[in-house]
Write a protein that holds these residues in place. Structure first.
Motif, PDB file in Angstrom:
ATOM      1  N   GLU A   3       4.456  -1.659  12.674  1.00 28.38           N
ATOM      2  CA  GLU A   3       5.170  -1.300  11.462  1.00 28.38           C
ATOM      3  C   GLU A   3       4.916  -2.304  10.344  1.00 28.38           C
ATOM      4  N   VAL A   4       4.783  -3.574  10.705  1.00 31.95           N
ATOM      5  CA  VAL A   4       4.462  -4.601   9.710  1.00 31.95           C
ATOM      6  C   VAL A   4       3.082  -4.342   9.131  1.00 31.95           C
ATOM      7  N   LEU A   5       2.130  -4.005  10.000  1.00 27.01           N
ATOM      8  CA  LEU A   5       0.779  -3.718   9.523  1.00 27.01           C
ATOM      9  C   LEU A   5       0.773  -2.483   8.621  1.00 27.01           C
ATOM     10  N   GLN A   6       1.527  -1.470   9.007  1.00 25.91           N
ATOM     11  CA  GLN A   6       1.592  -0.258   8.192  1.00 25.91           C
ATOM     12  C   GLN A   6       2.225  -0.552   6.834  1.00 25.91           C
ATOM     13  N   SER A   7       3.259  -1.384   6.821  1.00 27.80           N
ATOM     14  CA  SER A   7       3.908  -1.725   5.559  1.00 27.80           C
ATOM     15  C   SER A   7       2.958  -2.493   4.648  1.00 27.80           C
ATOM     16  N   GLU A   8       2.197  -3.433   5.223  1.00 29.39           N
ATOM     17  CA  GLU A   8       1.240  -4.179   4.409  1.00 29.39           C
ATOM     18  C   GLU A   8       0.135  -3.265   3.886  1.00 29.39           C
ATOM     19  N   ALA A   9      -0.278  -2.294   4.723  1.00 28.08           N
ATOM     20  CA  ALA A   9      -1.315  -1.353   4.276  1.00 28.08           C
ATOM     21  C   ALA A   9      -0.794  -0.480   3.135  1.00 28.08           C
ATOM     22  N   ASP A  10       0.473  -0.067   3.220  1.00 27.67           N
ATOM     23  CA  ASP A  10       1.057   0.737   2.157  1.00 27.67           C
ATOM     24  C   ASP A  10       1.152  -0.047   0.847  1.00 27.67           C
ATOM     25  N   LYS A  11       1.539  -1.313   0.959  1.00 23.81           N
ATOM     26  CA  LYS A  11       1.619  -2.141  -0.237  1.00 23.81           C
ATOM     27  C   LYS A  11       0.250  -2.334  -0.868  1.00 23.81           C
ATOM     28  N   ALA A  12      -0.751  -2.558  -0.028  1.00 21.65           N
ATOM     29  CA  ALA A  12      -2.100  -2.752  -0.555  1.00 21.65           C
ATOM     30  C   ALA A  12      -2.591  -1.469  -1.246  1.00 21.65           C
ATOM     31  N   ALA A  13      -2.228  -0.313  -0.663  1.00 19.24           N
ATOM     32  CA  ALA A  13      -2.644   0.952  -1.280  1.00 19.24           C
ATOM     33  C   ALA A  13      -1.981   1.179  -2.619  1.00 19.24           C
ATOM     34  N   GLU A  14      -0.676   0.801  -2.700  1.00 17.14           N
ATOM     35  CA  GLU A  14       0.040   0.959  -3.963  1.00 17.14           C
ATOM     36  C   GLU A  14      -0.528   0.029  -5.038  1.00 17.14           C
ATOM     37  N   GLU A  15      -0.872  -1.182  -4.631  1.00 18.45           N
ATOM     38  CA  GLU A  15      -1.437  -2.119  -5.598  1.00 18.45           C
ATOM     39  C   GLU A  15      -2.808  -1.680  -6.076  1.00 18.45           C
ATOM     40  N   GLY A  16      -3.567  -0.931  -5.215  1.00 19.26           N
ATOM     41  CA  GLY A  16      -4.896  -0.482  -5.593  1.00 19.26           C
ATOM     42  C   GLY A  16      -4.888   0.713  -6.523  1.00 19.26           C
ATOM     43  N   ARG A  17      -3.741   1.366  -6.621  1.00 14.59           N
ATOM     44  CA  ARG A  17      -3.680   2.533  -7.502  1.00 14.59           C
ATOM     45  C   ARG A  17      -3.580   2.133  -8.992  1.00 14.59           C
TER      46      ARG A  17
END
Length: 294
Positions: free
Chosen positions: A280-294
């Motif tokens: 879940e921590v990895l998924q949360s970090e991946a989601d944050k990285a995706a939001e920052e890339g938008r």
């Protein structure tokens, strides 16, 4: 017939000798006194020791006499002090007992704060824990080793979450109540954790043996590379435990691995932290990285 002018003590020789001895002792005493007087008149320090002894011998009587001279007021103080001594002593003993209790509480609070600071210090700049709580019970004699923590669903605790002490991994949550949760200890026979050797990353599995130790089984067959004193940490495989958490230290070797001693002893642990699932921590970090890339 008139009585004679010179009276004699009779014809008893004992009486005559007694009278003579009395006169002799009297004359000797007078002589000794005169000699001592003559000596002390010029050298007073020679009799300082004798004067001190005499003063000490007469001190009790002098104290009584001085107390008698203080009058009725002092006598009243002595009497009232005697009758109130018990209550004053009891009051002082009560105050002393309270002070000792307060001192013990302060010492316990200081030690507890030290342990809490050590626990909180583990997470500076790392994964934020779900809860920091007290380990309120553990089974030490049963082969099925469990523990109970004082945090449940109201604090966000869920099954599968890792439980960690300042020394290392304790286990994972299996059952959750409102204000408590059950933890499967890493020494339980049902516990299997993907691990690796800290020095070079050799993969293995750590399984509880039910006697307070852990069986380390290598993922590959062949020559056993483990050595006594090797540190075993989590590998991160499976997504439950984050990689690099301290688990145990090798104490003896077996043909396919080793026997290890856990670093964290639940019986000696007061406070633990509950960590979120690593996936879940990895998924949360991946989601944050995706939001920052938008």
């Amino acid at each position: 017939m008139a009585a004679p002018n010179v009276r004699r003590p009779g014809f008893s020789r004992r009486a005559q000798y007694s009278t003579f001895a009395n006169y002799v002792i009297a004359f000797i005493g007078v002589g000794v006194g005169l000699v001592l007087l003559a000596i002390s008149s010029g050298h007073e320090e020679r009799f300082a020791g004798l004067r001190t002894i005499a003063s000490d011998a007469g001190a009790p009587a002098a104290t009584v006499a001085a107390s008698a001279r203080t009058g009725g007021v002092s006598l009243w103080d002595v009497l009232t002090g005697y009758f109130t001594l018990g209550s004053r002593v009891a009051s002082m003993e009560h105050d002393l007992a309270q002070a000792r209790v307060a001192l013990a509480e302060q010492a316990a609070l200081k030690e507890e704060n030290t342990r809490l600071k050590a626990t909180l210090g583990l997470f500076e700049g790392e994964i934020k824990p779900v809860a920091i709580t007290r380990l309120i019970g553990s089974t030490s004699s049963s082969s099925r080793r469990y523990a109970t923590i004082g945090a449940g669903s109201t604090k966000g605790v869920r099954p599968g979450m890792a439980v960690r002490s300042p020394l290392g991994l304790v286990g994972r949550v299996t059952e959750v109540g409102a204000i408590s949760a059950r933890v499967l200890l890493i020494t339980n026979t049902d516990s299997t954790i993907p691990v690796r050797r800290a020095s070079d990353g050799i993969q293995a599995y750590a399984t509880g043996r039910g006697d307070g130790t852990i069986q380390i089984r290598l993922s590959t067959t062949g020559l056993n590379p483990l050595r006594r004193g090797d540190a075993i940490v989590t590998s991160g495989s499976g997504g439950i435990y984050r990689p690099g958490e301290a688990v145990a230290v090798v104490v003896s070797l077996t043909p396919d691995g080793a026997i290890a001693r856990p670093l964290s002893d639940p019986g000696q642990t007061d406070f633990v932290t509950v960590e979120p699932l690593y996936q879940e921590v990895l998924q949360s970090e991946a989601d944050k990285a995706a939001e920052e890339g938008r």
